[in-house]
Write an enzyme that holds these catalytic residues in place. Structure first.
Site, PDB file in Angstrom:
ATOM      1  N   SER A 109       5.705 -31.647 -14.424  1.00  0.00           N
ATOM      2  CA  SER A 109       5.259 -30.998 -13.377  1.00  0.00           C
ATOM      3  C   SER A 109       5.606 -29.421 -13.489  1.00  0.00           C
ATOM      4  O   SER A 109       6.207 -29.097 -14.371  1.00  0.00           O
ATOM      5  CB  SER A 109       6.518 -31.558 -12.387  1.00  0.00           C
ATOM      6  OG  SER A 109       6.855 -30.458 -11.176  1.00  0.00           O
ATOM      7  N   TYR A 145      16.063 -33.459 -10.907  1.00  0.00           N
ATOM      8  CA  TYR A 145      14.718 -33.807 -11.047  1.00  0.00           C
ATOM      9  C   TYR A 145      13.839 -32.953 -11.962  1.00  0.00           C
ATOM     10  O   TYR A 145      13.125 -33.619 -13.049  1.00  0.00           O
ATOM     11  CB  TYR A 145      13.885 -33.739  -9.767  1.00  0.00           C
ATOM     12  CG  TYR A 145      12.545 -33.995  -9.784  1.00  0.00           C
ATOM     13  CD1 TYR A 145      11.975 -35.024 -10.162  1.00  0.00           C
ATOM     14  CD2 TYR A 145      11.646 -32.522  -9.650  1.00  0.00           C
ATOM     15  CE1 TYR A 145      10.543 -35.589 -10.384  1.00  0.00           C
ATOM     16  CE2 TYR A 145      10.200 -32.981  -9.966  1.00  0.00           C
ATOM     17  CZ  TYR A 145       9.887 -34.162 -10.113  1.00  0.00           C
ATOM     18  OH  TYR A 145       8.275 -34.364 -10.311  1.00  0.00           O
ATOM     19  N   LYS A 196      12.616 -33.890 -16.059  1.00  0.00           N
ATOM     20  CA  LYS A 196      10.919 -33.628 -16.602  1.00  0.00           C
ATOM     21  C   LYS A 196      11.373 -33.068 -17.836  1.00  0.00           C
ATOM     22  O   LYS A 196      10.662 -33.201 -19.065  1.00  0.00           O
ATOM     23  CB  LYS A 196      10.164 -32.904 -15.648  1.00  0.00           C
ATOM     24  CG  LYS A 196       9.922 -33.726 -14.487  1.00  0.00           C
ATOM     25  CD  LYS A 196       9.033 -34.809 -14.705  1.00  0.00           C
ATOM     26  CE  LYS A 196       8.642 -35.711 -13.411  1.00  0.00           C
ATOM     27  NZ  LYS A 196       8.096 -37.049 -13.769  1.00  0.00           N
TER      28      LYS A 196
HETATM   29  P1  NAD Z   1       5.237 -41.989  -6.010  1.00  0.00           P
HETATM   30  O1  NAD Z   1       6.518 -42.196  -5.715  1.00  0.00           O
HETATM   31  O2  NAD Z   1       4.308 -42.407  -5.148  1.00  0.00           O
HETATM   32  O3  NAD Z   1       4.951 -43.057  -7.442  1.00  0.00           O
HETATM   33  C1  NAD Z   1       6.209 -43.401  -8.357  1.00  0.00           C
HETATM   34  C2  NAD Z   1       5.809 -45.048  -8.588  1.00  0.00           C
HETATM   35  O4  NAD Z   1       6.846 -45.467  -9.600  1.00  0.00           O
HETATM   36  C3  NAD Z   1       6.204 -45.691  -7.099  1.00  0.00           C
HETATM   37  O5  NAD Z   1       5.005 -46.479  -6.880  1.00  0.00           O
HETATM   38  C4  NAD Z   1       7.583 -46.370  -7.383  1.00  0.00           C
HETATM   39  O6  NAD Z   1       7.702 -47.545  -6.881  1.00  0.00           O
HETATM   40  C5  NAD Z   1       7.451 -46.487  -9.192  1.00  0.00           C
HETATM   41  N1  NAD Z   1       8.885 -46.613  -9.716  1.00  0.00           N
HETATM   42  C6  NAD Z   1       9.879 -45.570  -9.605  1.00  0.00           C
HETATM   43  N2  NAD Z   1      10.620 -45.919 -10.272  1.00  0.00           N
HETATM   44  C7  NAD Z   1      10.501 -47.318 -11.109  1.00  0.00           C
HETATM   45  C8  NAD Z   1      10.962 -47.970 -12.138  1.00  0.00           C
HETATM   46  N3  NAD Z   1      12.213 -47.703 -12.565  1.00  0.00           N
HETATM   47  N4  NAD Z   1      10.136 -49.029 -12.531  1.00  0.00           N
HETATM   48  C9  NAD Z   1       8.919 -49.203 -12.149  1.00  0.00           C
HETATM   49  N5  NAD Z   1       8.450 -48.520 -11.169  1.00  0.00           N
HETATM   50  C10 NAD Z   1       9.233 -47.474 -10.604  1.00  0.00           C
HETATM   51  O7  NAD Z   1       5.061 -40.723  -6.811  1.00  0.00           O
HETATM   52  P2  NAD Z   1       3.991 -39.762  -7.461  1.00  0.00           P
HETATM   53  O8  NAD Z   1       3.559 -38.608  -6.212  1.00  0.00           O
HETATM   54  O9  NAD Z   1       2.985 -40.658  -7.514  1.00  0.00           O
HETATM   55  O10 NAD Z   1       4.280 -39.057  -8.797  1.00  0.00           O
HETATM   56  C11 NAD Z   1       4.270 -39.885  -9.836  1.00  0.00           C
HETATM   57  C12 NAD Z   1       4.662 -39.105 -11.180  1.00  0.00           C
HETATM   58  O11 NAD Z   1       4.106 -37.853 -11.017  1.00  0.00           O
HETATM   59  C13 NAD Z   1       6.215 -38.852 -11.021  1.00  0.00           C
HETATM   60  O12 NAD Z   1       6.929 -39.021 -12.207  1.00  0.00           O
HETATM   61  C14 NAD Z   1       6.607 -37.567 -10.437  1.00  0.00           C
HETATM   62  O13 NAD Z   1       7.591 -37.228 -10.802  1.00  0.00           O
HETATM   63  C15 NAD Z   1       5.147 -36.931 -11.080  1.00  0.00           C
HETATM   64  N6  NAD Z   1       4.995 -35.694 -10.164  1.00  0.00           N
HETATM   65  C16 NAD Z   1       4.473 -35.714  -8.913  1.00  0.00           C
HETATM   66  C17 NAD Z   1       4.084 -34.539  -8.142  1.00  0.00           C
HETATM   67  C18 NAD Z   1       3.956 -34.695  -6.586  1.00  0.00           C
HETATM   68  O14 NAD Z   1       4.017 -33.998  -5.870  1.00  0.00           O
HETATM   69  N7  NAD Z   1       3.634 -35.714  -6.084  1.00  0.00           N
HETATM   70  C19 NAD Z   1       4.375 -33.286  -8.726  1.00  0.00           C
HETATM   71  C20 NAD Z   1       4.534 -33.170 -10.284  1.00  0.00           C
HETATM   72  C21 NAD Z   1       4.808 -34.460 -10.853  1.00  0.00           C
HETATM   73  C1  UD1 Z   2       8.227 -29.165  -4.280  1.00  0.00           C
HETATM   74  C2  UD1 Z   2       9.541 -29.526  -5.127  1.00  0.00           C
HETATM   75  C3  UD1 Z   2       8.840 -29.418  -6.582  1.00  0.00           C
HETATM   76  C4  UD1 Z   2       7.924 -30.843  -6.573  1.00  0.00           C
HETATM   77  C5  UD1 Z   2       6.904 -30.496  -5.664  1.00  0.00           C
HETATM   78  C6  UD1 Z   2       5.867 -31.685  -5.526  1.00  0.00           C
HETATM   79  C7  UD1 Z   2      11.188 -28.242  -4.120  1.00  0.00           C
HETATM   80  C8  UD1 Z   2      12.173 -26.870  -4.265  1.00  0.00           C
HETATM   81  N1  UD1 Z   2      10.310 -28.408  -5.202  1.00  0.00           N
HETATM   82  O1  UD1 Z   2       7.677 -28.067  -4.719  1.00  0.00           O
HETATM   83  O2  UD1 Z   2       9.759 -29.536  -7.595  1.00  0.00           O
HETATM   84  O3  UD1 Z   2       7.283 -30.728  -7.911  1.00  0.00           O
HETATM   85  O4  UD1 Z   2       7.424 -30.204  -4.437  1.00  0.00           O
HETATM   86  O5  UD1 Z   2       4.754 -31.297  -5.058  1.00  0.00           O
HETATM   87  O6  UD1 Z   2      11.450 -29.268  -3.442  1.00  0.00           O
HETATM   88  N2  UD1 Z   2       6.805 -25.943   3.510  1.00  0.00           N
HETATM   89  C9  UD1 Z   2       7.215 -25.666   4.609  1.00  0.00           C
HETATM   90  N3  UD1 Z   2       7.437 -26.567   5.496  1.00  0.00           N
HETATM   91  C10 UD1 Z   2       7.582 -28.003   4.985  1.00  0.00           C
HETATM   92  C11 UD1 Z   2       7.689 -28.453   3.777  1.00  0.00           C
HETATM   93  C12 UD1 Z   2       7.032 -27.223   2.670  1.00  0.00           C
HETATM   94  O7  UD1 Z   2       7.052 -24.470   4.913  1.00  0.00           O
HETATM   95  O8  UD1 Z   2       7.806 -28.640   5.829  1.00  0.00           O
HETATM   96  C13 UD1 Z   2       6.654 -24.864   2.453  1.00  0.00           C
HETATM   97  C14 UD1 Z   2       7.485 -24.574   1.160  1.00  0.00           C
HETATM   98  O9  UD1 Z   2       8.629 -23.707   1.668  1.00  0.00           O
HETATM   99  C15 UD1 Z   2       6.951 -24.196   0.216  1.00  0.00           C
HETATM  100  C16 UD1 Z   2       5.434 -24.891   0.533  1.00  0.00           C
HETATM  101  O10 UD1 Z   2       5.402 -25.388   1.678  1.00  0.00           O
HETATM  102  O11 UD1 Z   2       6.697 -22.735   0.339  1.00  0.00           O
HETATM  103  C17 UD1 Z   2       5.214 -26.000  -0.641  1.00  0.00           C
HETATM  104  O12 UD1 Z   2       6.240 -27.052  -0.446  1.00  0.00           O
HETATM  105  P1  UD1 Z   2       6.216 -28.315  -1.056  1.00  0.00           P
HETATM  106  O13 UD1 Z   2       5.078 -29.157  -0.683  1.00  0.00           O
HETATM  107  O14 UD1 Z   2       7.518 -29.059  -0.794  1.00  0.00           O
HETATM  108  O15 UD1 Z   2       6.227 -28.177  -2.544  1.00  0.00           O
HETATM  109  P2  UD1 Z   2       6.924 -27.152  -3.624  1.00  0.00           P
HETATM  110  O16 UD1 Z   2       7.606 -26.066  -2.981  1.00  0.00           O
HETATM  111  O17 UD1 Z   2       5.723 -26.497  -4.396  1.00  0.00           O
END
Ligand code: NAD
Ligand code: UD1
Length: 340
Positions: A124, A148, A152
């Site tokens: 991330s 978190y 990572k």
């Molecule tokens: P998500 O929660 O939708 O998907 C994660 C899945 O993993 C879920 O279906 C959950 O049931 C499963 N899971 C969790 N722990 C488990 C375990 N111990 N054993 C088996 N299954 C398990 O999340 P996502 O948004 O799809 O994110 C996927 C990955 O990408 C994560 O590692 C997250 O940290 C990373 N990531 C997400 C974002 C984002 O904004 N969504 C951004 C950067 C990185």
């Molecule tokens: C957040 C996480 C980041 C994670 C990412 C996943 C924090 C501090 N960081 O990042 O670790 O990888 O999500 O996508 O939580 N905002 C509003 N109102 C809301 C929600 C968000 O104004 O209700 C604003 C936030 O202040 C920010 C922007 O929208 O400026 C994006 O927020 P968000 O979607 O939570 O993503 P990140 O901050 O990038």
């Protein structure tokens, strides 16, 4: 090849499964359903018009994981499973380290035992902390201020050390910026439990009438409109990046761990996203500007050049596409996967 997708019923995992199937890979989906729903599988099967192999297992269950590797001839692993809320990680650090670190270590042990050495990890942009400049490049200093983010960073370190010890592994650390959007079918998308923490699902739930009003955290930042700037990337583009990384593994011998940003390279402000969503969907988003959210990064967007150069991947969908596809998913599934 057969790819094990951990967390494959989650938001990014489910979209990646579809792209893997489109690219003629076989998949085995593993998930403990702690943050997803069985309905996702049915939806994926509907989109792909094929049966999908599913293993309901927890990553930390060593014996169950070995069974999965015995049962299926797995060639590569894409590892999405884990917990992902920054706030929750501060109150529940043990759970976060257990799921994200212990889970990954057990997975690596089993992979090593079965000589499966192709590994793609969901990292991330959180690993860059508060960057001094933008666009963010992969060699920028790394830092983080919450469990978190630590999980990572630690996982990246563990995977780098595994490669140093045995360079027949092929490892990709993909650092996602802000994934949004949904599959064009409107059948799968992001379905956060409870009130969303992230911006796009919050906006779409206001639009669909589930939430009254968006709180914009901070309108006095040193940016053109005073709100924070992010690199929003369509989840399908992100999913395709994983397929490209796998192709790269097939065609090249890794000289190093592949560490790549997956973003568009364009930063949009919170207000720009709200305005685009309103324009594209013709729905008004009520919002108030409130206090800053502690710990927020002011401006974050990627340099995606290395990914383009190395794995020939580039994001294709623009902000309007992201809003349109989010809205199709949200309006067709106002309660996510619940009550379906
Ligand atoms: P998500 O929660 O939708 O998907 C994660 C899945 O993993 C879920 O279906 C959950 O049931 C499963 N899971 C969790 N722990 C488990 C375990 N111990 N054993 C088996 N299954 C398990 O999340 P996502 O948004 O799809 O994110 C996927 C990955 O990408 C994560 O590692 C997250 O940290 C990373 N990531 C997400 C974002 C984002 O904004 N969504 C951004 C950067 C990185
Ligand atoms: C957040 C996480 C980041 C994670 C990412 C996943 C924090 C501090 N960081 O990042 O670790 O990888 O999500 O996508 O939580 N905002 C509003 N109102 C809301 C929600 C968000 O104004 O209700 C604003 C936030 O202040 C920010 C922007 O929208 O400026 C994006 O927020 P968000 O979607 O939570 O993503 P990140 O901050 O990038």
């Amino acid at each position: 090849m057969t790819v094990l997708v951990t967390g494959g019923t989650g938001y990014i995992g489910s979209h990646t499964c579809i792209e893997l199937l489109n690219a003629n890979h076989d998949i085995v989906v593993l998930d403990n359903l702690s943050n997803s729903n069985r309905v996702v599988l049915e939806r994926m099967e509907k989109i792909a018009q094929t049966k999908i192999t599913f293993e309901n297992a927890d990553l930390r269950d060593h014996a169950a994981l070995e069974q999965v590797f015995k049962k299926h001839k797995i060639s590569a692993v894409i590892h999405f499973a884990g917990l992902k809320s920054v706030n929750e990680s501060i109150s529940e650090p043990i759970d976060y380290y257990d799921n994200n670190i212990s889970g990954t270590i057990i997975l690596c042990k089993v992979m090593q035992k079965f000589s499966v050495k192709k590994f793609i990890f969901s990292s991330s942009a959180v690993v860059y902390g508060n960057p001094e400049t933008v666009p963010i490049k992969e060699d920028f200093p790394l830092s983080t201020s919450n469990p978190y983010g630590q999980s990572k960073l630690m996982t990246e370190q563990i995977l780098n050390d595994i490669f140093i010890s045995d360079n027949s592994w092929q490892i990709a650390l993909l650092r996602y910026f802000n994934p949004v959007g949904a599959h064009k079918s409107g059948l799968i998308g992001e379905a956060p439990g409870g009130t969303p923490n992230n911006l796009m699902p919050y906006i779409s739930q206001v639009a669909v009438g589930k939430l009254d009003k968006l709180h914009v955290f901070g309108g006095d930042y040193d940016t053109p409109d005073g709100t924070c700037i992010r690199d929003f990337i369509h989840v399908v583009d992100l999913a395709k990046g994983h397929v490209k990384a796998l192709n790269y593994f097939e065609q090249n011998k890794n000289k190093d761990v592949l560490t790549l940003n997956l973003g568009t390279g364009i930063g949009y402000s919170v207000l720009e996203l709200i305005n685009t969503f309103q324009k594209v969907t013709d729905h008004n988003i009520a919002y108030d500007i409130v206090a800053r959210r502690p710990g927020d990064i002011v401006i974050s967007y990627a340099s995606p050049e290395l990914a383009e150069k190395t794995i020939s991947w580039k994001a294709e969908e623009n902000l309007e596409d992201m809003c349109r596809d989010t809205w199709r998913w949200q309006s067709q599934n106002p309660s996510g996967y619940e009550a379906t």
